[in-house]
Scaffold this motif. Structure first.
Motif, PDB file in Angstrom:
ATOM      1  N   GLY A  22      97.433  36.915  30.596  1.00 18.39           N
ATOM      2  CA  GLY A  22      97.713  35.872  29.620  1.00 18.39           C
ATOM      3  C   GLY A  22      99.175  35.825  29.228  1.00 18.39           C
ATOM      4  O   GLY A  22      99.740  34.747  28.999  1.00 18.39           O
ATOM      5  N   ALA A  23      99.818  37.003  29.158  1.00 22.58           N
ATOM      6  CA  ALA A  23     101.258  37.042  28.863  1.00 22.58           C
ATOM      7  C   ALA A  23     102.067  36.529  30.046  1.00 22.58           C
ATOM      8  O   ALA A  23     103.060  35.820  29.875  1.00 22.58           O
ATOM      9  CB  ALA A  23     101.670  38.468  28.512  1.00 22.58           C
ATOM     10  N   LEU A  24     101.649  36.881  31.265  1.00 18.28           N
ATOM     11  CA  LEU A  24     102.389  36.451  32.455  1.00 18.28           C
ATOM     12  C   LEU A  24     102.400  34.935  32.607  1.00 18.28           C
ATOM     13  O   LEU A  24     103.429  34.343  32.989  1.00 18.28           O
ATOM     14  CB  LEU A  24     101.775  37.070  33.708  1.00 18.28           C
ATOM     15  N   VAL A  25     101.272  34.296  32.350  1.00 19.12           N
ATOM     16  CA  VAL A  25     101.207  32.848  32.583  1.00 19.12           C
ATOM     17  C   VAL A  25     102.102  32.082  31.616  1.00 19.12           C
ATOM     18  O   VAL A  25     102.406  30.905  31.855  1.00 19.12           O
ATOM     19  CB  VAL A  25      99.751  32.328  32.503  1.00 19.12           C
ATOM     20  N   ALA A  30     107.382  33.959  36.216  1.00 18.23           N
ATOM     21  CA  ALA A  30     106.302  34.799  36.737  1.00 18.23           C
ATOM     22  C   ALA A  30     105.219  33.911  37.328  1.00 18.23           C
ATOM     23  O   ALA A  30     104.871  32.869  36.772  1.00 18.23           O
ATOM     24  CB  ALA A  30     105.717  35.674  35.639  1.00 18.23           C
ATOM     25  N   GLU A  31     104.670  34.340  38.450  1.00 20.61           N
ATOM     26  CA  GLU A  31     103.609  33.597  39.109  1.00 20.61           C
ATOM     27  C   GLU A  31     102.513  34.580  39.500  1.00 20.61           C
ATOM     28  O   GLU A  31     102.759  35.524  40.264  1.00 20.61           O
ATOM     29  CB  GLU A  31     104.167  32.893  40.349  1.00 20.61           C
ATOM     30  N   VAL A  32     101.325  34.400  38.967  1.00 20.69           N
ATOM     31  CA  VAL A  32     100.193  35.251  39.327  1.00 20.69           C
ATOM     32  C   VAL A  32      99.502  34.615  40.528  1.00 20.69           C
ATOM     33  O   VAL A  32      98.919  33.536  40.421  1.00 20.69           O
ATOM     34  CB  VAL A  32      99.212  35.417  38.155  1.00 20.69           C
ATOM     35  N   PRO A 280     101.217  40.822  19.649  1.00 23.00           N
ATOM     36  CA  PRO A 280     100.801  41.821  20.648  1.00 23.00           C
ATOM     37  C   PRO A 280     100.994  41.358  22.083  1.00 23.00           C
ATOM     38  O   PRO A 280     101.418  42.114  22.943  1.00 23.00           O
ATOM     39  CB  PRO A 280      99.318  42.039  20.314  1.00 23.00           C
ATOM     40  N   ARG A 281     100.704  40.079  22.355  1.00 24.19           N
ATOM     41  CA  ARG A 281     100.887  39.577  23.718  1.00 24.19           C
ATOM     42  C   ARG A 281     102.357  39.606  24.106  1.00 24.19           C
ATOM     43  O   ARG A 281     102.699  39.842  25.267  1.00 24.19           O
ATOM     44  CB  ARG A 281     100.336  38.159  23.846  1.00 24.19           C
ATOM     45  N   ASP A 282     103.248  39.367  23.130  1.00 22.74           N
ATOM     46  CA  ASP A 282     104.680  39.346  23.438  1.00 22.74           C
ATOM     47  C   ASP A 282     105.185  40.735  23.812  1.00 22.74           C
ATOM     48  O   ASP A 282     106.155  40.854  24.569  1.00 22.74           O
ATOM     49  CB  ASP A 282     105.454  38.784  22.244  1.00 22.74           C
ATOM     50  N   THR A 283     104.558  41.783  23.294  1.00 20.02           N
ATOM     51  CA  THR A 283     104.927  43.129  23.724  1.00 20.02           C
ATOM     52  C   THR A 283     104.669  43.293  25.212  1.00 20.02           C
ATOM     53  O   THR A 283     105.485  43.866  25.941  1.00 20.02           O
ATOM     54  CB  THR A 283     104.126  44.170  22.927  1.00 20.02           C
ATOM     55  N   LEU A 284     103.567  42.748  25.696  1.00 18.41           N
ATOM     56  CA  LEU A 284     103.288  42.759  27.128  1.00 18.41           C
ATOM     57  C   LEU A 284     104.289  41.874  27.875  1.00 18.41           C
ATOM     58  O   LEU A 284     104.696  42.189  28.997  1.00 18.41           O
ATOM     59  CB  LEU A 284     101.862  42.287  27.382  1.00 18.41           C
ATOM     60  N   ARG A 285     104.695  40.789  27.246  1.00 17.06           N
ATOM     61  CA  ARG A 285     105.691  39.911  27.863  1.00 17.06           C
ATOM     62  C   ARG A 285     107.014  40.632  28.032  1.00 17.06           C
ATOM     63  O   ARG A 285     107.673  40.512  29.076  1.00 17.06           O
ATOM     64  CB  ARG A 285     105.870  38.650  27.000  1.00 17.06           C
ATOM     65  N   HIS A 286     107.426  41.413  27.028  1.00 19.59           N
ATOM     66  CA  HIS A 286     108.669  42.175  27.149  1.00 19.59           C
ATOM     67  C   HIS A 286     108.584  43.172  28.303  1.00 19.59           C
ATOM     68  O   HIS A 286     109.556  43.387  29.030  1.00 19.59           O
ATOM     69  CB  HIS A 286     108.967  42.912  25.843  1.00 19.59           C
ATOM     70  N   GLU A 287     107.418  43.792  28.466  1.00 18.19           N
ATOM     71  CA  GLU A 287     107.215  44.728  29.564  1.00 18.19           C
ATOM     72  C   GLU A 287     107.332  44.024  30.910  1.00 18.19           C
ATOM     73  O   GLU A 287     108.020  44.499  31.826  1.00 18.19           O
ATOM     74  CB  GLU A 287     105.833  45.364  29.425  1.00 18.19           C
ATOM     75  N   THR A 289     108.849  41.245  31.572  1.00 19.05           N
ATOM     76  CA  THR A 289     110.228  40.795  31.747  1.00 19.05           C
ATOM     77  C   THR A 289     111.109  41.923  32.251  1.00 19.05           C
ATOM     78  O   THR A 289     111.979  41.712  33.110  1.00 19.05           O
ATOM     79  CB  THR A 289     110.768  40.241  30.423  1.00 19.05           C
ATOM     80  N   GLU A 290     110.885  43.139  31.746  1.00 20.51           N
ATOM     81  CA  GLU A 290     111.674  44.288  32.205  1.00 20.51           C
ATOM     82  C   GLU A 290     111.371  44.602  33.669  1.00 20.51           C
ATOM     83  O   GLU A 290     112.289  44.912  34.445  1.00 20.51           O
ATOM     84  CB  GLU A 290     111.388  45.506  31.327  1.00 20.51           C
ATOM     85  N   VAL A 291     110.113  44.522  34.074  1.00 25.10           N
ATOM     86  CA  VAL A 291     109.763  44.755  35.474  1.00 25.10           C
ATOM     87  C   VAL A 291     110.479  43.742  36.367  1.00 25.10           C
ATOM     88  O   VAL A 291     111.091  44.101  37.388  1.00 25.10           O
ATOM     89  CB  VAL A 291     108.239  44.663  35.683  1.00 25.10           C
ATOM     90  N   MET A 292     110.440  42.477  35.995  1.00 24.70           N
ATOM     91  CA  MET A 292     111.050  41.436  36.818  1.00 24.70           C
ATOM     92  C   MET A 292     112.570  41.562  36.845  1.00 24.70           C
ATOM     93  O   MET A 292     113.203  41.327  37.872  1.00 24.70           O
ATOM     94  CB  MET A 292     110.594  40.066  36.329  1.00 24.70           C
ATOM     95  N   ARG A 293     113.155  41.951  35.724  1.00 25.33           N
ATOM     96  CA  ARG A 293     114.601  42.188  35.715  1.00 25.33           C
ATOM     97  C   ARG A 293     114.977  43.283  36.692  1.00 25.33           C
ATOM     98  O   ARG A 293     115.927  43.150  37.479  1.00 25.33           O
ATOM     99  CB  ARG A 293     115.054  42.580  34.301  1.00 25.33           C
ATOM    100  N   ALA A 294     114.211  44.392  36.662  1.00 28.42           N
ATOM    101  CA  ALA A 294     114.506  45.512  37.540  1.00 28.42           C
ATOM    102  C   ALA A 294     114.316  45.135  39.009  1.00 28.42           C
ATOM    103  O   ALA A 294     115.126  45.517  39.867  1.00 28.42           O
ATOM    104  CB  ALA A 294     113.605  46.698  37.181  1.00 28.42           C
ATOM    105  N   LEU A 295     113.266  44.386  39.317  1.00 27.80           N
ATOM    106  CA  LEU A 295     113.035  43.974  40.697  1.00 27.80           C
ATOM    107  C   LEU A 295     114.171  43.097  41.208  1.00 27.80           C
ATOM    108  O   LEU A 295     114.653  43.269  42.336  1.00 27.80           O
ATOM    109  CB  LEU A 295     111.707  43.227  40.807  1.00 27.80           C
ATOM    110  N   ARG A 296     114.612  42.155  40.392  1.00 29.12           N
ATOM    111  CA  ARG A 296     115.705  41.280  40.811  1.00 29.12           C
ATOM    112  C   ARG A 296     117.011  42.058  40.989  1.00 29.12           C
ATOM    113  O   ARG A 296     117.844  41.694  41.813  1.00 29.12           O
ATOM    114  CB  ARG A 296     115.893  40.164  39.792  1.00 29.12           C
ATOM    115  N   ALA A 297     117.173  43.127  40.217  1.00 28.14           N
ATOM    116  CA  ALA A 297     118.383  43.947  40.315  1.00 28.14           C
ATOM    117  C   ALA A 297     118.303  44.952  41.458  1.00 28.14           C
ATOM    118  O   ALA A 297     119.264  45.682  41.704  1.00 28.14           O
ATOM    119  CB  ALA A 297     118.624  44.672  38.993  1.00 28.14           C
TER     120      ALA A 297
END
Length: 332
Positions: A22-25, A30-32, A280-287, A289-297
């Motif tokens: 739900g946070a990803l969408v 992000a694309e599930v 609470p969902r935004d906490t998952l969104r921050h997580e 976002t950090e994964v995607m930032r690291a992957l792009r880097a």
């Protein structure tokens, strides 16, 4: 990854998978693209709910889907080693729920596999990605309260949970410690690193899992932490950090706080608050976002949730379990 989106696969279809998807969408980059479950019907229902194009009735199909950039593993923690390992073996990047594995040995195997394959791996300790928790850590690291002397954190749920519930099931890694206690222990590690000594006590269920666990962690600096978790009592879920020159209090929900209060000697209390838009969902969104930032880097781990830190937490959890006689069926 496409030029715009990071493509996610979701492994498992339970409550935390639902919340995270739900946070990803809600994230524009992000694309599930796929979901897997041991039940094809469950995977299809999940896919229909979130508009996911591919649903698999087995984990292998998702692990071998070359159009998936990163897999979010959301199984019960007893299955984390198998699920995350399968994905890493297939060349996928992985975000794995916490507790990261049942024990440090399994965690070390996953970290070694990720490093061997050159894949990204991160524990889903979303508390570490929360902006207000990051602000708290920065204040402590900058000496806002002087040298840290004590840390306290607790997490308890009222229950009661029947013996059939996963929290009471040894085969699923049940008990308070791995499900709830991982947060207080990780909070102490965030501020002080790995403790030099651990002293723990627990109350066990008839099945042999911990209903309630308390531990004192100590460091060579003289700092102490008290951590507590329970599936038999609704605790405040509060935390505090006391230093030689002040104190920080998180009155409730310390792992996704709405506010904390900084008390400094000779100063009025100062309140820090989260973005009102964050929930609470935004906490998952921050997580995410950090994964995607690291992957792009092109990073293989996140500096916010480093793998060595995850291993250290698992060693502390192992020590607590060894002192409280909690063992799981798959452990030799």
């Amino acid at each position: 990854m496409t030029a715009k989106n990071v493509r996610w696969g979701i492994l498992a279809t339970g409550g935390i998978a639902t919340a995270f998807t739900g946070a990803l969408v809600d994230l524009p980059d992000a694309e599930v693209v796929a979901v897997a479950s041991r039940s094809e019907a469950s995977a299809r229902a999940f896919a229909e709910r979130f508009g996911i194009p591919r649903a698999y009735g087995d984990w292998n199909a998702l692990a071998n889907d070359a159009e998936v950039d990163v897999v979010y593993v959301a199984t019960p923690h007893a299955a984390h080693r198998a699920a995350a390992g399968l994905c890493l073996e297939a060349g996928r990047n992985v975000l794995c729920e916490k507790a990261f594995t049942l024990n440090a040995r399994e965690a070390e195997e996953l970290v070694a596999l990720a490093r061997e394959r050159g894949s990204f791996l991160m524990e889903a300790m979303w508390m570490y990605c929360h902006p207000l928790v990051r602000r708290l850590k920065a204040l402590v690291d900058d000496g806002a309260i002087g040298e840290v002397r004590t840390v306290h954190a607790d997490f308890g749920l009222a229950g009661p949970f029947p013996p059939s519930h996963r929290l009471r099931d040894p085969a699923q890694g049940g008990g308070a410690l791995l499900d709830l206690g991982v947060y207080p222990v990780s909070f102490a590690h965030l501020l002080l690193g790995e403790p030099a000594e651990v002293s723990a006590r627990a109350v066990l269920s008839e099945e042999g899992v911990d209903l309630q666990t308390g531990a004192v962690l100590s460091w060579a600096s003289g700092a102490l932490a008290t951590v507590h978790c329970s599936i038999t009592g609704d605790t405040p879920v509060a935390a505090s950090v006391t230093g030689s020159a002040g104190r920080i209090d998180i009155p409730d929900g310390f792992f996704f706080p709405e506010r904390f209060v900084l008390h400094r000697d000779g100063c009025d209390p100062e309140e820090f608050t989260a973005d009102p838009a964050d929930g609470p969902r935004d906490t998952l969104r921050h997580e995410a976002t950090e994964v995607m930032r690291a992957l792009r880097a092109g990073e293989r781990q996140s500096p916010l949730v480093p793998l060595d830190g995850t291993l250290a937490v698992m060693r502390t959890l192992d020590t607590i379990r060894s002192q409280t006689a909690v063992r799981y069926p798959t452990e030799s």
